[in-house]
Design a protein around this motif. Structure first.
Motif, PDB file in Angstrom:
ATOM      1  N   LEU A 147       0.806  -1.223   0.000  1.00 41.07           N
ATOM      2  CA  LEU A 147       0.000   0.000   0.000  1.00 41.07           C
ATOM      3  C   LEU A 147       0.840   1.274   0.000  1.00 41.07           C
ATOM      4  N   TRP A 148       2.165   1.118   0.049  1.00 35.61           N
ATOM      5  CA  TRP A 148       3.016   2.296   0.209  1.00 35.61           C
ATOM      6  C   TRP A 148       2.843   3.301  -0.927  1.00 35.61           C
ATOM      7  N   PHE A 149       2.749   2.810  -2.158  1.00 33.88           N
ATOM      8  CA  PHE A 149       2.653   3.710  -3.305  1.00 33.88           C
ATOM      9  C   PHE A 149       1.247   4.269  -3.490  1.00 33.88           C
ATOM     10  N   VAL A 150       0.277   3.703  -2.798  1.00 35.31           N
ATOM     11  CA  VAL A 150      -1.095   4.233  -2.831  1.00 35.31           C
ATOM     12  C   VAL A 150      -1.255   5.322  -1.791  1.00 35.31           C
ATOM     13  N   SER A 151      -0.884   4.989  -0.552  1.00 35.24           N
ATOM     14  CA  SER A 151      -0.973   5.955   0.539  1.00 35.24           C
ATOM     15  C   SER A 151       0.001   5.535   1.633  1.00 35.24           C
ATOM     16  N   GLU A 152       0.974   6.390   1.896  1.00 34.82           N
ATOM     17  CA  GLU A 152       1.961   6.052   2.908  1.00 34.82           C
ATOM     18  C   GLU A 152       1.318   5.927   4.286  1.00 34.82           C
ATOM     19  N   MET A 153       0.411   6.843   4.599  1.00 37.35           N
ATOM     20  CA  MET A 153      -0.258   6.796   5.894  1.00 37.35           C
ATOM     21  C   MET A 153      -1.088   5.530   6.028  1.00 37.35           C
ATOM     22  N   ALA A 154      -1.834   5.183   4.969  1.00 32.95           N
ATOM     23  CA  ALA A 154      -2.655   3.970   5.015  1.00 32.95           C
ATOM     24  C   ALA A 154      -1.785   2.734   5.146  1.00 32.95           C
ATOM     25  N   ALA A 155      -0.631   2.731   4.468  1.00 28.38           N
ATOM     26  CA  ALA A 155       0.271   1.587   4.547  1.00 28.38           C
ATOM     27  C   ALA A 155       0.786   1.395   5.969  1.00 28.38           C
ATOM     28  N   VAL A 156       1.204   2.486   6.599  1.00 27.80           N
ATOM     29  CA  VAL A 156       1.725   2.398   7.968  1.00 27.80           C
ATOM     30  C   VAL A 156       0.633   1.969   8.942  1.00 27.80           C
ATOM     31  N   MET A 157      -0.552   2.591   8.834  1.00 29.96           N
ATOM     32  CA  MET A 157      -1.636   2.291   9.758  1.00 29.96           C
ATOM     33  C   MET A 157      -2.116   0.852   9.613  1.00 29.96           C
ATOM     34  N   LEU A 158      -2.291   0.415   8.356  1.00 27.53           N
ATOM     35  CA  LEU A 158      -2.773  -0.947   8.141  1.00 27.53           C
ATOM     36  C   LEU A 158      -1.726  -1.976   8.554  1.00 27.53           C
ATOM     37  N   GLY A 159      -0.444  -1.656   8.316  1.00 24.88           N
ATOM     38  CA  GLY A 159       0.610  -2.559   8.753  1.00 24.88           C
ATOM     39  C   GLY A 159       0.646  -2.695  10.268  1.00 24.88           C
ATOM     40  N   LEU A 160       0.526  -1.569  10.971  1.00 23.08           N
ATOM     41  CA  LEU A 160       0.505  -1.607  12.435  1.00 23.08           C
ATOM     42  C   LEU A 160      -0.732  -2.315  12.957  1.00 23.08           C
ATOM     43  N   LEU A 161      -1.878  -2.079  12.309  1.00 23.50           N
ATOM     44  CA  LEU A 161      -3.112  -2.739  12.731  1.00 23.50           C
ATOM     45  C   LEU A 161      -3.011  -4.251  12.541  1.00 23.50           C
ATOM     46  N   THR A 162      -2.425  -4.664  11.424  1.00 22.88           N
ATOM     47  CA  THR A 162      -2.241  -6.098  11.178  1.00 22.88           C
ATOM     48  C   THR A 162      -1.344  -6.717  12.236  1.00 22.88           C
ATOM     49  N   ALA A 163      -0.246  -6.033  12.552  1.00 19.76           N
ATOM     50  CA  ALA A 163       0.671  -6.542  13.577  1.00 19.76           C
ATOM     51  C   ALA A 163      -0.016  -6.612  14.936  1.00 19.76           C
ATOM     52  N   LEU A 164      -0.849  -5.604  15.253  1.00 20.38           N
ATOM     53  CA  LEU A 164      -1.532  -5.578  16.540  1.00 20.38           C
ATOM     54  C   LEU A 164      -2.539  -6.716  16.646  1.00 20.38           C
ATOM     55  N   VAL A 165      -3.362  -6.873  15.609  1.00 24.39           N
ATOM     56  CA  VAL A 165      -4.377  -7.930  15.631  1.00 24.39           C
ATOM     57  C   VAL A 165      -3.721  -9.309  15.692  1.00 24.39           C
ATOM     58  N   ALA A 166      -2.683  -9.491  14.881  1.00 22.54           N
ATOM     59  CA  ALA A 166      -1.994 -10.776  14.887  1.00 22.54           C
ATOM     60  C   ALA A 166      -1.307 -11.027  16.228  1.00 22.54           C
ATOM     61  N   GLY A 167      -0.750  -9.950  16.833  1.00 27.34           N
ATOM     62  CA  GLY A 167      -0.121 -10.097  18.136  1.00 27.34           C
ATOM     63  C   GLY A 167      -1.107 -10.502  19.211  1.00 27.34           C
ATOM     64  N   VAL A 168      -2.312  -9.911  19.195  1.00 23.93           N
ATOM     65  CA  VAL A 168      -3.352 -10.293  20.149  1.00 23.93           C
ATOM     66  C   VAL A 168      -3.752 -11.746  19.942  1.00 23.93           C
ATOM     67  N   ALA A 169      -3.846 -12.161  18.669  1.00 23.98           N
ATOM     68  CA  ALA A 169      -4.201 -13.549  18.373  1.00 23.98           C
ATOM     69  C   ALA A 169      -3.136 -14.511  18.904  1.00 23.98           C
ATOM     70  N   VAL A 170      -1.863 -14.152  18.712  1.00 24.39           N
ATOM     71  CA  VAL A 170      -0.779 -15.001  19.216  1.00 24.39           C
ATOM     72  C   VAL A 170      -0.810 -15.076  20.741  1.00 24.39           C
TER      73      VAL A 170
END
Length: 308
Positions: A147-170
């Protein structure tokens, strides 16, 4: 039938076990603290013989390099020994909670199939955790790059959200798996399936239990270890005021071994008991939760042994 365990009863199990078997708890601490004393003695011996100028030099001498390599090798062996001792002590704590009426020669410390099961389950959990962390990191990175070339902010936010959700699952998976180890001792088998089933519906309770254990241990450590550290530092023969002058002159701190060793041996008794007590407080609640859930579970699901 809904099964559950009492968090308060689980937390109290470590204190009850300490009151019931204080010498056994002290023995667990003795074998746990010994490798730490070895590492501490190695550090004092190595760093006490190296001048600060040699340590800060861009090209240390061959003698300094040899001492550092020796220290790394010995400390690595001590860490392996520490891990093996943790397995033996943990298995002994589990047996003391699960089977309180069983005789426990040598403070319940032995090397047998219980210890093998605890080691295998613990290793599997560690490998699984790091594997999951790597997968989560790669997944979050891939989403961010996509998503970096689409929206840098969206890429960072979605990446962090994915890491957070996956971390909670783990973390939820870890909580579900935390009863596998005591269940393996209770059921006399590698209870990967039985322990997983046993914790079904208990994630929130196990989370509360884990947080409470961390809070209790931190409170004890901050209150007691700080006092012990100050007392030892003041009476172990290390001159605080001359230490600053030696550091300013680039000389290594002088260790008065004739004074330090007797005080270290005297401190070994209360420190080892404290270590045994903390290990008991940390591990006994999971065995108690396992014991309570096994007592309520259908026999055909867990093949539960007769717990005392």
């Amino acid at each position: 039938m809904t099964t559950a365990f009492s968090i308060s009863q689980a937390l109290a199990s470590g204190f009850r076990l300490t009151r019931r078997r204080p010498l056994q708890v002290w023995a667990w601490g003795v074998v746990s603290v010994a490798p730490s004393l070895l590492i501490g003695a190695l550090m004092l011996r190595v760093f006490g013989s190296i001048a600060l100028a040699d340590m800060a030099s861009h090209e240390p001498s061959a003698a300094v390099i040899g001492q550092m390599i020796q220290f790394q090798a010995l400390s690595g062996l001590a860490n392996i020994l520490q891990a093996l001792i943790w397995v033996v002590v943990t298995a002994a704590i589990f047996r003391a909670v699960l089977f309180p009426e069983r005789p426990a020669p040598f403070a319940g410390l032995k090397v047998g199939m219980d210890e093998v099961r605890v080691a295998v389950v613990g290793l599997a959990m560690i490998v699984g955790f790091y594997a999951a962390a790597i997968v989560i990191g790669l997944l979050a990175f891939a989403i961010g790059v996509g998503l970096w070339f689409v929206s840098e902010m969206a890429a960072v936010m979605l990446g962090l959200l994915t890491a957070l959700v996956a971390g909670v699952a783990v973390w939820c998976v870890i909580l579900r798996a935390c009863l596998i180890m005591p269940a393996s001792v209770a059921l006399n088998d590698f209870a990967f399936v039985a322990g997983w089933r046993l914790s079904k519906g208990q994630v929130l309770r196990l989370l509360g239990l884990s947080l409470a254990i961390v809070g209790i241990v931190l409170a004890i450590e901050l209150a007691l270890l700080a006092i012990i550290a100050v007392v030892l530092f003041l009476v172990a023969g290390i001159n605080v005021f001359s230490l600053a002058a030696m550091l300013e002159n680039g000389a290594p701190p002088t260790v008065n071994w004739g004074v330090l060793i007797p005080w270290a041996l005297a401190a070994f008794i209360p420190l080892s008991w404290l270590q045994g007590f903390l290990s008991t407080v940390m591990m006994a609640p999971y065995a108690e939760a396992c014991r309570s859930l096994l007592a309520q579970a259908p026999q055909d699901e867990t093949r539960a042994v007769g717990l005392g």
